[in-house]
Design an enzyme around this catalytic site. Structure first.
Site, PDB file in Angstrom:
ATOM      1  N   ASP A 153       5.314 -12.187  10.381  1.00  0.00           N
ATOM      2  CA  ASP A 153       5.570 -10.743  10.481  1.00  0.00           C
ATOM      3  C   ASP A 153       6.963 -10.357   9.991  1.00  0.00           C
ATOM      4  O   ASP A 153       7.330  -9.179  10.034  1.00  0.00           O
ATOM      5  CB  ASP A 153       5.390 -10.285  11.936  1.00  0.00           C
ATOM      6  CG  ASP A 153       3.928 -10.342  12.363  1.00  0.00           C
ATOM      7  OD1 ASP A 153       3.049 -10.261  11.473  1.00  0.00           O
ATOM      8  OD2 ASP A 153       3.662 -10.482  13.568  1.00  0.00           O
ATOM      9  N   ARG A 179       1.869  -6.015   2.148  1.00  0.00           N
ATOM     10  CA  ARG A 179       3.327  -6.054   2.374  1.00  0.00           C
ATOM     11  C   ARG A 179       4.100  -6.611   1.194  1.00  0.00           C
ATOM     12  O   ARG A 179       5.315  -6.424   1.126  1.00  0.00           O
ATOM     13  CB  ARG A 179       3.660  -6.844   3.648  1.00  0.00           C
ATOM     14  CG  ARG A 179       3.463  -6.023   4.875  1.00  0.00           C
ATOM     15  CD  ARG A 179       4.071  -6.650   6.114  1.00  0.00           C
ATOM     16  NE  ARG A 179       3.775  -5.787   7.245  1.00  0.00           N
ATOM     17  CZ  ARG A 179       3.507  -6.198   8.470  1.00  0.00           C
ATOM     18  NH1 ARG A 179       3.528  -7.483   8.742  1.00  0.00           N
ATOM     19  NH2 ARG A 179       3.250  -5.322   9.427  1.00  0.00           N
ATOM     20  N   ARG A 184      -2.441  -9.855  25.200  1.00  0.00           N
ATOM     21  CA  ARG A 184      -3.167 -10.949  25.870  1.00  0.00           C
ATOM     22  C   ARG A 184      -3.137 -10.812  27.387  1.00  0.00           C
ATOM     23  O   ARG A 184      -4.080 -11.218  28.058  1.00  0.00           O
ATOM     24  CB  ARG A 184      -2.589 -12.293  25.403  1.00  0.00           C
ATOM     25  CG  ARG A 184      -3.029 -12.613  23.947  1.00  0.00           C
ATOM     26  CD  ARG A 184      -2.066 -13.566  23.264  1.00  0.00           C
ATOM     27  NE  ARG A 184      -2.534 -14.052  21.980  1.00  0.00           N
ATOM     28  CZ  ARG A 184      -2.442 -13.394  20.810  1.00  0.00           C
ATOM     29  NH1 ARG A 184      -1.918 -12.170  20.774  1.00  0.00           N
ATOM     30  NH2 ARG A 184      -2.883 -13.936  19.683  1.00  0.00           N
TER      31      ARG A 184
HETATM   32  C1  S3P Z   1      -0.932 -11.688  15.822  1.00  0.00           C
HETATM   33  C2  S3P Z   1      -1.176 -12.589  14.824  1.00  0.00           C
HETATM   34  C3  S3P Z   1      -0.703 -12.419  13.453  1.00  0.00           C
HETATM   35  C4  S3P Z   1       0.405 -11.381  13.362  1.00  0.00           C
HETATM   36  C5  S3P Z   1       0.086 -10.133  14.140  1.00  0.00           C
HETATM   37  C6  S3P Z   1      -0.135 -10.470  15.608  1.00  0.00           C
HETATM   38  C7  S3P Z   1      -1.460 -11.972  17.180  1.00  0.00           C
HETATM   39  O1  S3P Z   1      -1.771 -11.985  12.650  1.00  0.00           O
HETATM   40  O2  S3P Z   1       0.649 -11.049  12.018  1.00  0.00           O
HETATM   41  O3  S3P Z   1       1.169  -9.226  14.039  1.00  0.00           O
HETATM   42  O4  S3P Z   1      -1.021 -11.321  18.157  1.00  0.00           O
HETATM   43  O5  S3P Z   1      -2.320 -12.849  17.295  1.00  0.00           O
HETATM   44  P1  S3P Z   1      -2.770 -13.031  11.923  1.00  0.00           P
HETATM   45  O6  S3P Z   1      -3.524 -13.740  12.985  1.00  0.00           O
HETATM   46  O7  S3P Z   1      -3.657 -12.157  11.073  1.00  0.00           O
HETATM   47  O8  S3P Z   1      -1.878 -13.924  11.121  1.00  0.00           O
END
Ligand code: S3P
Length: 432
Positions: free
Chosen positions: A316, A347, A27
């Site tokens: 995660d 997973r 970000r």
């Molecule tokens: C993330 C959001 C999550 C997470 C990924 C990183 C992010 O995914 O599992 O490792 O940085 O916005 P999802 O939005 O698919 O849940």
């Protein structure tokens, strides 16, 4: 294809710092790129996934200086300064790169094509392409827009009032980025506490964004101020060390400056409910994100039931939670976690398959798994399936097993935690 050789036993002791947060690092690049001026980033995570985002913003005409691998200056070009990329943008294995970029590019008056490696090209994109189309973007992709590559012709967007079908931070963030370019306000209703780093960063940059329980509202148009960010340590990387130190008798470690944003720390709550000895110190707020030092001592764990909002807050961490559960007394039941089937791998399937090779009593469920603990694990040959989080979880499982464990295909660990094996070894683990 590299391997990690893991010997059982040694207690973990000492202090460590985990690398910068992956979500926040992505970000800083994406939001820094559209800020009106130079943003300075420290403790950036130079992992394969974040470097995919770095190359992507460069392909959109943004200058990024890498003073060191972890210290960057992003020369923001303002909301309307991005340029059409002259080639396909390669998102490698990074779902965050592809989904967040797709949202940003939906607001740009040019054509972009996003693709990635085999693993990423299997991941679902309908969750972003459908709402982006309803905002007015033209988005094409394989299988009617459900799979990459994606071709995005952005431009005039209108705001939407949209309920996300999944509590996904990637979807929420993609639509928030698109909403910055829409002609009216956007309201997103999110069915769970998905991580809120985008909202926090945008608010700090002066965007007109308001969050209330379950909703995000964005008013377009405000110019974004550049930022100076120090990225906190990644809680999702700390998770492997927290579990290893909880399970290896005699362990006592301290992890410095870990991000403890409550949308990320579901595993902390779960481990505490299981009986873990975890304490937070030096709690403070850095760049709008809560940060703390985490101290861990080994403890006897019991099984736990996981479902509902806790799943999103620990999304995660399920491969490593499964490892903890193999050593906990009683049953651990995970439900409401069908999202795990569309992560870097399925997973549920890969965690069950590989932990069984080590002797774990674990069964899949359509939306989770059940672990019967405690079980003595036995060293074996296991495989990450190209999934960084599974590779790290199996390495920790190897530390708990009798005999040597060989974890194959561990190059992917650098997708989120470059230096993982060296950090474990610095705490006394026998990993090489
Ligand atoms: C993330 C959001 C999550 C997470 C990924 C990183 C992010 O995914 O599992 O490792 O940085 O916005 P999802 O939005 O698919 O849940």
């Amino acid at each position: 294809m590299s391997e990690l050789r893991v010997q059982p036993g040694a207690a973990l002791r000492g202090r460590a710092r985990v690398p910068g947060d992956k979500s926040i690092s992505h970000r800083t690049l994406l939001l820094g790129s559209i800020a009106a001026g130079k943003s300075h980033v420290e403790d950036f995570l130079p992992s394969a996934d974040c470097l995919a985002t770095l190359e992507a913003v460069r392909a959109l005409g943004v200058e990024v200086q890498e003073h060191t691998p972890t210290e960057l200056t992003v020369h923001g070009v303002g909301l309307h300064g991005l340029q059409e990329p002259d080639d396909v943008v390669d998102c490698r294995r990074s779902g965050t790169t592809m989904r967040l970029l797709a949202g940003l590019l939906a607001g740009q008056p040019f054509l972009s094509v996003l693709s990635g490696g085999t693993q990423l090209r299997r991941r679902p994109m309908g969750r972003i392409t459908e709402p982006l189309r309803s905002m007015g973007a033209t988005v094409l992709g394989r299988d009617g827009g459900r799979l990459p590559p994606l071709a995005i012709q952005g431009g005039e967007l209108s705001g939407i009032d949209y309920t996300l079908p999944v509590a996904s931070a990637q979807v929420k963030s993609a639509l928030t980025l698109a909403a910055l370019y829409a002609s009216g306000a956007t309201r997103l209703r999110v069915p769970g506490p998905a991580r809120d780093h985008t909202e926090r960063m945008l608010a700090a940059m002066g965007a007109r964004i308001a969050t209330r329980e379950g909703t995000v509202e964005i008013e377009p148009g405000a110019s974004l101020q550049p930022m100076d960010v120090t990225v906190p340590g990644d809680f999702s990387s700390a998770a492997y060390l927290l579990v290893a130190a909880s399970l290896l008798p005699g362990s006592e470690i301290i992890l410095e400056a870990v991000g403890v944003n409550p949308t990320r720390t579901g595993l902390l709550d779960l481990l505490r409910a299981m009986g873990a000895d975890l304490t937070l110190h030096q709690e403070c707020v850095v760049g709008g994100e809560p940060v703390a030092q985490i101290a861990v001592r080994s403890a006897e764990l019991s099984g736990v039931e996981v479902g509902g909002d806790l799943v999103v807050r620990a999304i995660d961490e399920f491969p490593i939670l499964a490892v903890a559960a193999t050593q906990a007394r009683g049953e651990t039941v995970v439900r409401d976690a069908a999202e795990l089937r569309v992560k870097e791998t399925d997973r549920i399937a890969t965690t069950v398959r590989e932990l069984r090779r080590l002797g774990a009593g674990i069964e899949p469920r359509p939306d989770g798994f059940v672990v019967h603990g405690p079980t003595a694990l036995a060293g074996a040959l296991v495989d990450s399936h190209g999934d960084h989080r599974l590779g790290m979880a199996l390495t920790v499982a190897g530390l708990l097993a009798q005999g040597e464990t060989l974890v194959r295909n561990v190059g992917c660990i650098a997708d989120s935690f470059p230096g993982f094996a060296a950090t474990l070894a610095s705490l006394g683990a026998r990993v090489s």
